[in-house]
Design an enzyme around this catalytic site. Structure first.
Site, PDB file in Angstrom:
ATOM      1  N   SER A 261       0.824  -1.198   0.000  1.00 29.89           N
ATOM      2  CA  SER A 261       0.000   0.000   0.000  1.00 29.89           C
ATOM      3  C   SER A 261       0.856   1.245   0.000  1.00 29.89           C
ATOM      4  CB  SER A 261      -0.890   0.010   1.244  1.00 29.89           C
ATOM      5  OG  SER A 261      -0.055   0.160   2.378  1.00 29.89           O
ATOM      6  N   LYS A 262       0.252   2.302  -0.446  1.00 31.01           N
ATOM      7  CA  LYS A 262       0.893   3.605  -0.537  1.00 31.01           C
ATOM      8  C   LYS A 262       1.396   4.055   0.829  1.00 31.01           C
ATOM      9  CE  LYS A 262      -0.531   7.121  -3.787  1.00 31.01           C
ATOM     10  NZ  LYS A 262      -1.654   7.685  -4.438  1.00 31.01           N
ATOM     11  N   ARG A 263       0.625   3.679   1.872  1.00 33.00           N
ATOM     12  CA  ARG A 263       0.958   4.156   3.204  1.00 33.00           C
ATOM     13  C   ARG A 263       2.351   3.726   3.642  1.00 33.00           C
ATOM     14  NH1 ARG A 263      -2.459   1.809   6.778  1.00 33.00           N
ATOM     15  NH2 ARG A 263      -3.577   0.945   5.015  1.00 33.00           N
TER      16      ARG A 263
END
Ligand code: GLU
Length: 502
Positions: A261-263
């Protein structure tokens, strides 16, 4: 299919950047096609007009080309199976949809959003998997709606979608190249919308039609599409077409094994390009996300050509592949270590020229931009940089005066008499005719040892004055490369600014 030329495709939606997972899908399709002496095709899936981003198609193709993934057929290159953009193929989908309606494999549905939502909530409350309730299934297909009502609604111009009729109580089975046999029960499959109310097909319908008409032999895509397979296979069956072989690639995971994920870091290939990673390292890294050559191979660095030769779908694993940036950084360093110096010169020269447009150098431009000079910098810094651009950015003291001096290092290295010693040593440096590392070292030692001092009393301050920092390549070699004039100028300038701090 025997003897058929292999054709694979990458079918991105032009909704923004290229995800690293997308790059892997494109790469595996490309590697497999090339290995099999076949063709790799790019098709743009833009049937969701609301998510379409201006310019995304060009950027996707450009990024793939940057990675060395060049399509044999694409919207830009053309080919015998075009158009390669789905929004330009609407008549084709209409024709095939009409065929399904005529054959009673598809039906009109006039349900409103509110109705569908209400039905969904009800099913969730009852603990059921939400599915369309077939309210609009016509009488002749086993439902309750008379043909006359459907005709009337159509005549009145009511908005509708067209759904496929999934047969009851059948099991859909297929063999995935990576996962082996997979089976679905038709009761879990929804009556998928094929045509939306805006007249565009859904992904499922358009991709099946196109995959068939464009004669793909193998579909290689992310695991998230595995659950769509039964719908697709039913469509192939309705049309009497032979489905292509399929391979669903494992998920990409964060180091903590959650879904990438981007996070937890960058997921856009463009972000990695911006940071300065080379296409070789990225391609090599992405290739290893799910594929390995097999036991007995210790090789970790692969060129595109080697990947083409060695790649096989059989050696792609089922288990999620961890996206480990450390590994990418390591690979980048390997490439820098092994890249021929003259190639690196070509890469860093434009970076330096761009810096020189922003900043003034006190050194002669014809020297610092010369190949011989850059080659010397590369040899000194090769083991120390993480990215190619760092031969300029991380090594700026080879071209520009230090703007500041590391405070901590100054505090640690300056003694009461350091500046006096440096001044005296400048006089010695000025006498050296052949300003070589060996000569500088000999003169420095001859100067300090008789005073009962260690070379370090000058080595550290000299490094700080010429580079601004307390780490870097061999000091004597660095001084040789910079040259007498620059070294002396920087020492004199530095001691004006720095003094012993008690
Ligand atoms: N357009 C789909 C995507 O964005 C393609 C899926 C497929 O390869 O069938 O991933």
């Amino acid at each position: 299919m025997v003897g058929q030329r292999v054709r694979t495709r990458f079918a991105p939606s032009p909704t923004g950047y290229l995800h690293v997972g997308g790059l892997r899908t494109a790469l595996y399709n490309y590697l497999f096609a090339k290995k099999m002496k076949g063709d790799f095709i790019i098709r743009i899936e833009d049937t969701d007009q609301s998510r379409k981003v201006e310019g995304a198609q060009r950027d996707l193709i450009k990024t793939l080309e940057w990675a060395g993934i060049v399509a044999d057929e694409s919207p830009e290159r053309g080919g015998n199976f075009g158009p390669y953009i789905q929004s330009e193929r609407l008549q084709i989908y209409d024709k095939y949809c009409k065929q399904l309606l005529d054959d009673n494999h598809a039906y009109y549905c006039f349900a409103t959003h509110e109705e569908l939502e209400e039905n969904r909530q009800l099913q969730i409350k009852q603990g059921l998997q939400p599915k369309y309730n077939r309210k609009w299934l016509p009488e002749e297909m086993g439902g309750t709606i008379p043909a006359s009502i459907i005709r009337k609604k159509l005549d009145e111009g009511e908005p509708y979608v067209i759904r496929m009729k999934v047969p009851d109580y059948v099991s859909v089975w297929f063999e995935d190249i990576i996962r082996g046999p997979v089976e679905f029960d038709s009761s879990t499959i929804d009556d998928q919308v094929l045509m939306k109310s805006d007249g565009f097909p859904t992904y499922h319908f358009a991709s099946v039609i196109d995959d068939h008409l464009m004669e793909f032999t193998h579909i290689i895509r992310g695991e998230e599409w595995l659950s769509s397979m039964p719908k697709h296979l039913l469509l192939y069956e309705f049309f009497g077409w032979e489905p292509p072989k399929v391979a669903h690639l494992p998920l990409l995971l964060n180091p903590d094994r959650s879904k990438l994920s981007k996070r937890q870091g960058d997921v856009a290939v463009e972000d990695y390009i911006r940071k300065g990673y080379s296409s070789d390292a990225i391609v090599n890294f992405v290739a290893m996300l799910g594929w390995n050559e097999g036991e007995g191979s210790e090789q970790e660095v692969y060129s595109m050509e080697q990947l083409v030769n060695k790649f096989s779908l059989e050696r792609v694993g089922k288990a999620g592949a961890v996206f480990n940036v450390e590994k990418l950084n390591w690979l980048e360093k390997q490439y820098i270590k092994n890249r021929p110096t003259e190639e690196l010169v070509e890469v860093i020269k434009p970076v330096l020229l761009a810096e020189l447009e922003q900043k003034k150098s006190l050194m002669p431009l014809e020297i610092i931009t010369s190949e011989t000079y850059l080659e010397k910098v590369i040899e000194l810094m090769r083991e120390r940089v993480g990215f190619e651009h760092e031969f300029v950015t991380f090594s700026s003291y080879f071209y520009f005066e230090p703007e500041a001096y590391d405070d901590e290092a100054v505090k640690k290295r300056w003694m009461v008499d350091t500046n006096d010693l440096l001044l005296e040593f400048v006089d010695i440096l000025l006498t050296i005719e052949d300003f070589s590392a060996a000569n500088i070292e000999a003169h420095l030692k001859e100067f300090v040892i008789p005073k009962g001092l260690k070379a370090a009393v000058l080595i550290h301050p000299l490094r700080i004055l010429v580079s601004g920092v307390s780490f870097g390549p061999s000091l004597y070699h660095m001084l040789e490369v910079l040259g007498k004039e620059t070294v002396v100028r920087r020492i004199l300038k530095g001691i004006e600014k720095i003094s012993f701090q008690a």
